[in-house]
Motif scaffolding. Structure first.
Motif, mmCIF file in Angstrom:
data_model
loop_
_atom_site.group_PDB
_atom_site.id
_atom_site.type_symbol
_atom_site.label_atom_id
_atom_site.label_comp_id
_atom_site.label_asym_id
_atom_site.label_seq_id
_atom_site.Cartn_x
_atom_site.Cartn_y
_atom_site.Cartn_z
ATOM 1 N N ASN A 194 65.001 41.907 34.463
ATOM 2 C CA ASN A 194 63.595 41.504 34.544
ATOM 3 C C ASN A 194 63.226 41.294 36.012
ATOM 4 O O ASN A 194 62.898 40.186 36.437
ATOM 5 C CB ASN A 194 63.374 40.212 33.747
ATOM 6 N N GLU A 222 63.044 39.258 26.713
ATOM 7 C CA GLU A 222 61.986 38.284 26.947
ATOM 8 C C GLU A 222 62.292 36.961 26.255
ATOM 9 O O GLU A 222 62.131 35.885 26.851
ATOM 10 C CB GLU A 222 60.640 38.844 26.458
ATOM 11 N N THR A 227 65.271 36.275 36.420
ATOM 12 C CA THR A 227 65.195 37.723 36.613
ATOM 13 C C THR A 227 66.280 38.435 35.802
ATOM 14 O O THR A 227 66.300 39.648 35.741
ATOM 15 C CB THR A 227 65.377 38.093 38.098
ATOM 16 N N SER A 257 56.228 45.461 33.901
ATOM 17 C CA SER A 257 56.668 44.112 33.567
ATOM 18 C C SER A 257 58.060 43.819 34.081
ATOM 19 O O SER A 257 58.431 42.679 34.262
ATOM 20 C CB SER A 257 56.650 43.922 32.049
ATOM 21 N N PHE A 294 60.902 45.092 32.513
ATOM 22 C CA PHE A 294 61.899 45.170 31.458
ATOM 23 C C PHE A 294 62.527 46.553 31.344
ATOM 24 O O PHE A 294 63.309 46.813 30.452
ATOM 25 C CB PHE A 294 61.272 44.775 30.109
#
Length: 485
Positions: free
Chosen positions: A184, A276, A343, A473, A475
């Motif tokens: 992330n 997430e 992250t 984002s 991902f």
């Protein structure tokens, strides 16, 4: 279940010599050019210490990473409005002085100076301006606890700062750092130009030099400060995980050159659908949440889902032999660096064992104890390690140390012909077979055991740069090979 593959590096901090051979190998290959003089994509820090750039861990100062606001992840530094307001100015970005002002020496003076009564001196000159400078800081200025009262005492991971100036309690270890190639990545999410992207086939995070406009949001957003601005080209740069080498199944330059053989590189499979949710837990729960999204490569359902998502067969086979998976998930030894930045970093560290403080009686070896001693007796405090590698969760650090101690006691007894203590081994979650495997991996593993890197042929991949940057984002994406290969 969205199964994807990621190349991961693990560092065994018990074996790091602090020799900086890895840093020099990286420097000579990737940043030995104009505009990159101050960049060290790989660096080795002494902990406790200021690090590079100075105090990079202090997010009150640098505003890097993500924060959990309510049930949503937000960039710490930016909102849509602040992105617009800061488009030409980054107030929280490190200055050159926070890294260091790169210099060389005026060696010409040594042989061009006229005959004098004194020996000529090669004065320091700036690599940027060419002018004389006074050296005030360098990338290893606090190496080996140099300048402890100035730098080590200010380490934000320390609860008790005087510990590094008290001879009876002072401690240190080395911390090698590269870009974490996070699941992330805040740098990806922060870039308004979408110049930074995470490759779907191996998880490496890269900067598209043709797209980058030098806004430097990525420099601010990265909490590890592993994205750099090239003042000569006006572009951002960062560690590329030596992908020209890994694509041909070669180890990264830093790993290949490592004198202590502390680095392991391998494939892990993970469930992108759960990233997430795994990041929306308390700081102390982040390590276990990250472990849960890493999947067992022997599971047939996982392998099937991975193939459907375009993961090649040779990557699945590499995942079975991956030392990274063994150290992170199977033995739960390796921990992520500052998971509280959210992250989800994909580099992991095996915490170092340390001598035991002599308190009231002569205690010098960890092995004299049946279990890991009280955390107040360890020279490297468990609390310090937990703030560095576990979001403050002392339990997961202690469990890793217990396994290392049990393994060391067991193998020492075997090697000197004594009866091994298998009870301590079982208490630590190991058995004789796993102890043998772990011992070999941590000590005498061969090149192919330490690096299980599958080759990659990008010509078979049906993907365009715009597809790679789809969805900022952070991902990542999945990439399917042409013709179902």
């Amino acid at each position: 279940m969205d199964v994807r593959a990621q190349l991961v590096m693990v560092f065994n901090l018990d074996k790091c010599l602090g020799c900086h051979t890895c840093s020099i190998a990286c420097k000579n290959i990737w940043t030995d050019r104009r505009g990159a003089e101050y960049m060290w994509w790989n660096n080795v820090e002494t902990k406790p210490g200021a690090g590079y750039p100075k105090f990079w861990e202090d997010q009150k100062r640098y505003k890097g990473g993500w924060v959990l606001r309510g049930d949503k992840l937000k960039l710490r530094a930016f909102s849509k409005l602040s992105t617009l307001l800061n488009i030409f100015y980054q107030p929280h970005m490190p200055r050159l002085e926070d890294y260091y002002h790169p210099w060389t020496y005026d060696y010409a003076k040594l042989y061009e100076s006229p005959e004098e009564s004194d020996q000529p001196v090669a004065e320091p000159i700036s690599l940027i301006s060419g002018e004389k400078i006074d050296i005030e800081f360098g990338p290893n200025w606090d190496d080996d606890l140099g300048g402890s009262p100035l730098y080590a005492e200010e380490d934000i991971n320390l609860d008790e700062r005087r510990i590094v100036t008290n001879f009876g309690s002072i401690f240190m270890f080395y911390l090698p750092r590269i870009c974490n190639h996070c699941l992330n990545p805040a740098c990806v999410a922060a870039c308004p130009q979408r110049a930074i992207y995470k490759r779907g086939e191996d998880g490496i995070v890269l900067v598209d030099q043709n797209t980058c406009r030098g806004w430097r949001f990525c420099v601010t957003a990265c909490p590890y400060k592993k994205v750099y601005y090239n003042w000569n080209t006006g572009k951002s740069e960062k560690c590329i995980f030596c992908y020209p080498r890994t694509e041909t199944a070669q180890a990264n330059a830093c790993a290949h050159s490592c004198v202590g053989r502390i680095r392991y590189v391998g494939v892990v499979l993970y469930d992108a659908d759960r990233i997430e949710d795994a990041l929306k837990v308390k700081d102390e729960e982040l390590v276990e949440a990250q472990r849960k999204i890493i999947l067992d490569p022997r599971d047939e359902m996982v392998r099937k889902a991975a193939k459907e998502n375009g993961v090649p067969d040779n990557w699945l086979e590499a995942a079975l032999k991956s030392p990274a998976y063994a150290l992170i998930k199977e033995y739960e030894l390796a921990l992520p660096l500052h998971p509280e930045f959210r992250t989800m970093p994909m580099t992991f560290y095996i915490p170092p064992l340390s001598p035991v403080l002599a308190v009231h009686r002569a205690i010098h070896d960890v092995e004299e104890h049946e279990e890991v001693p009280d955390k107040n007796l360890l020279r490297v405090p468990v609390r310090y390690l937990s703030k560095l590698f576990a979001g403050g969760n002392e339990r997961v650090v202690t469990e890793a140390l217990e396994r290392l101690v049990a393994l060391r006691k067991y193998m020492r007894a075997r090697n000197v012909g004594e009866q091994p203590d298998e009870d301590s081994l079982r208490k630590a979650g190991l058995d004789a077979e796993s102890a043998e495997k772990l011992y070999r991996l941590l000590t005498i593993a061969s090149y192919n055991e330490r690096y299980a890197i599958p080759s990659l042929h990008r010509e078979y991949l049906d993907v365009t740069p715009s597809e790679e940057r789809r969805g900022g984002s952070g991902f990542g994406i999945s990439i399917r090979p042409r013709g179902g290969q």
